[in-house]
Design an enzyme around this catalytic site. Structure first.
Site, PDB file in Angstrom:
ATOM      1  N   ARG A 159       0.796  -1.219   0.000  1.00 56.21           N
ATOM      2  CA  ARG A 159       0.000   0.000   0.000  1.00 56.21           C
ATOM      3  C   ARG A 159       0.835   1.278   0.000  1.00 56.21           C
ATOM      4  NH1 ARG A 159      -2.940  -3.920   1.617  1.00 56.21           N
ATOM      5  NH2 ARG A 159      -1.040  -4.484   2.692  1.00 56.21           N
ATOM      6  N   THR A 160       1.793   1.360   0.914  1.00 58.14           N
ATOM      7  CA  THR A 160       2.506   2.632   1.059  1.00 58.14           C
ATOM      8  C   THR A 160       3.240   2.971  -0.233  1.00 58.14           C
ATOM      9  OG1 THR A 160       2.734   2.179   3.404  1.00 58.14           O
ATOM     10  CG2 THR A 160       4.112   3.918   2.509  1.00 58.14           C
TER      11      THR A 160
ATOM     12  N   LYS B 107      25.913  -3.929  -2.545  1.00 57.89           N
ATOM     13  CA  LYS B 107      27.387  -3.901  -2.623  1.00 57.89           C
ATOM     14  C   LYS B 107      27.986  -3.268  -1.377  1.00 57.89           C
ATOM     15  CE  LYS B 107      27.106  -3.148  -7.609  1.00 57.89           C
ATOM     16  NZ  LYS B 107      27.289  -2.118  -8.657  1.00 57.89           N
TER      17      LYS B 107
ATOM     18  N   ARG C 289      11.422   3.852   2.999  1.00 64.46           N
ATOM     19  CA  ARG C 289      11.073   2.886   4.052  1.00 64.46           C
ATOM     20  C   ARG C 289      12.317   2.054   4.319  1.00 64.46           C
ATOM     21  NH1 ARG C 289       5.919  -1.038   4.279  1.00 64.46           N
ATOM     22  NH2 ARG C 289       5.050   0.937   4.963  1.00 64.46           N
TER      23      ARG C 289
ATOM     24  N   HIS D  18       5.462   5.791  11.420  1.00 64.87           N
ATOM     25  CA  HIS D  18       4.919   5.667  10.052  1.00 64.87           C
ATOM     26  C   HIS D  18       3.934   6.832   9.854  1.00 64.87           C
ATOM     27  CE1 HIS D  18       3.516   4.121   6.363  1.00 64.87           C
ATOM     28  NE2 HIS D  18       3.266   2.865   6.676  1.00 64.87           N
TER      29      HIS D  18
HETATM   30  C1  NCD Z   1       2.007  -1.123   8.002  1.00 58.46           C
HETATM   31  C2  NCD Z   1       3.509  -0.959   8.091  1.00 58.46           C
HETATM   32  O1  NCD Z   1       4.234  -1.205   7.136  1.00 58.46           O
HETATM   33  O2  NCD Z   1       3.934  -0.538   9.149  1.00 58.46           O
HETATM   34  N1  NCD Z   1       1.532  -1.296   6.708  1.00 58.46           N
HETATM   35  C3  NCD Z   1       1.283  -0.188   5.940  1.00 58.46           C
HETATM   36  O3  NCD Z   1       2.156   0.591   5.651  1.00 58.46           O
HETATM   37  N2  NCD Z   1       0.029   0.027   5.561  1.00 58.46           N
HETATM   38  C4  NCD Z   1       1.476  -2.114   8.950  1.00 58.46           C
HETATM   39  C5  NCD Z   1       2.086  -3.471   9.020  1.00 58.46           C
HETATM   40  O4  NCD Z   1       2.992  -3.820   8.283  1.00 58.46           O
HETATM   41  O5  NCD Z   1       1.607  -4.218   9.858  1.00 58.46           O
END
Ligand code: NCD
Length: 353
Positions: free
Chosen positions: A54-55, A83, A104, A132
């Site tokens: 999703r993100t 590397k 991320r 997040h």
């Molecule tokens: C979450 C995350 O990556 O922290 N997912 C997301 O970004 N929607 C929640 C999760 O991984 O449980």
């Protein structure tokens, strides 16, 4: 002061800025096509060192719907990270290609560390078990559109509150809105970290910690379910930890106007049969992620709100958190924020006892 409007933690911004992004996300949801040229000629880089559906895709969709283009990787093994390239060099180079970068990373504090060497704004798309913030913007838009308000709500947060970064960002931010109350529902091993509870308290919000989901349900305006973050257990097993499952049968305990959110992915915390209940908003929540991220990209690219990210440098202090980015990326300055007589790591927020 840095040069860019990096979004590392929503706490760095005044509440008006957060409200503005949510409001603009709501407008974009209704009039998406009107924004189709806003980022023409701009490039967004997505650097995903950890899995994401999703993100990553909602950021990519957001930029494409704004008329911009994309570069990036979703598997560091196919980039020079494999590397042995450090975070500083990757950031420095990619930020010379892109106008805005979404990162991320499994290491706590990494987005802030990247901001140190970046030549474009960085957006934190999740840094280990820490924060997040853009999921929180998605959550806020969903709550606002369902309840019409972000204040005076009773909010139940259930599951892995220790490693669940979405819950940390959400509670930090929602506690800035007046009159909100929190019920933290978890196994004792996965309870909300003290630093988050301290922030909630300092913002003037009440909270209680309980074990029984059934006991909490009748009181809630919103239930935020989360999965157990198995990947953050570092070799330990989660087998002995009690799991929570919201079943269709339990819905009769909830108010008719309550809403159920989940950042997704769901593993088994919400029975599939719950999906058809009108109170289940998690798929809508994932959809709203595109609109609020469109609003965020537009705002960040204006670069009107550079925030102070670093406070006092103490080269002699090593952050106590073994998962902190300063333990991995040794060249980083050791920087801390003073609150009262305590120091907190500027990257991962760990208290330094
Ligand atoms: C979450 C995350 O990556 O922290 N997912 C997301 O970004 N929607 C929640 C999760 O991984 O449980």
């Amino acid at each position: 002061m840095n040069k860019f409007t990096h979004l590392i933690d929503l706490d760095d911004f005044p509440i008006e800025y957060i409200k503005k992004i949510v409001k603009s996300g709501a407008d974009i949801a209704l009039n998406t096509d009107e924004y189709s040229e806003c980022c023409k000629g701009k490039v967004l880089a997505t650097l995903f060192y950890e899995p994401s559906t999703r993100t990553q895709m909602s950021f990519q969709t957001a930029m494409l719907r704004l008329g911009g283009t994309l570069i990036g990787f979703d598997n560091p093994e196919t980039s020079s990270v494999a590397k042995g390239e450090n975070l500083k060099d990757t950031t420095k180079v990619v930020s010379s290609y892109a106008d805005i970068m979404v990162m991320r990373n499994p290491v706590e504090g990494s987005a802030k560390a990247a901001a140190l060497s970046s030549d474009c704004p960085i957006i934190n798309a999740g840094d280990g078990g820490h924060l997040h913030p853009t999921q929180t913007l998605t959550d806020l838009l969903t709550i606002k559109l369902a309840h019409g308000q972000l204040e005076n709500l009773t909010i139940g947060v259930c599951g892995d509150l220790k490693y669940g970064r979405t819950t940390h960002s959400l509670c930090k931010t929602l506690s800035k809105f007046s009159g909100n109350k929190f019920i933290f529902i978890s196994a004792p091993e996965l309870s909300m970290p003290d630093y988050i509870k301290d922030i909630v308290k300092a913002n003037g919000c009440e909270f209680e910690e309980i074990y029984s989901l059934e006991d909490a349900l009748p009181k809630l305006d919103m239930l935020y379910m989360t999965r157990i973050q198995r990947e953050r257990f570092a070799g330990k097993s989660d087998a002995a930890i009690d799991k929570y499952i919201l079943t269709k049968d339990m819905l009769r305990l909830m108010r008719p106007d309550a809403i159920i959110l989940h950042p997704l992915p769901r593993v088994d915390e919400i029975e599939i049969a719950v999906d058809d209940d009108p109170r289940a908003k998690y798929f809508l929540q994932a959809k709203y992620g595109v609109y609020v991220r469109m609003a965020l990209i537009i705002e960040v690219l204006k670069n009107e709100n550079p925030v102070k990210l670093f406070h006092e440098e103490h080269s002699d202090i090593i952050c106590k958190n073994e998962k902190c980015v300063t333990r991995k990326e040794k060249y980083l300055p050791h920087s801390f924020r003073r609150k009262g007589d305590m120091l907190f790591c500027d990257y991962c927020e760990a208290a330094q006892p």
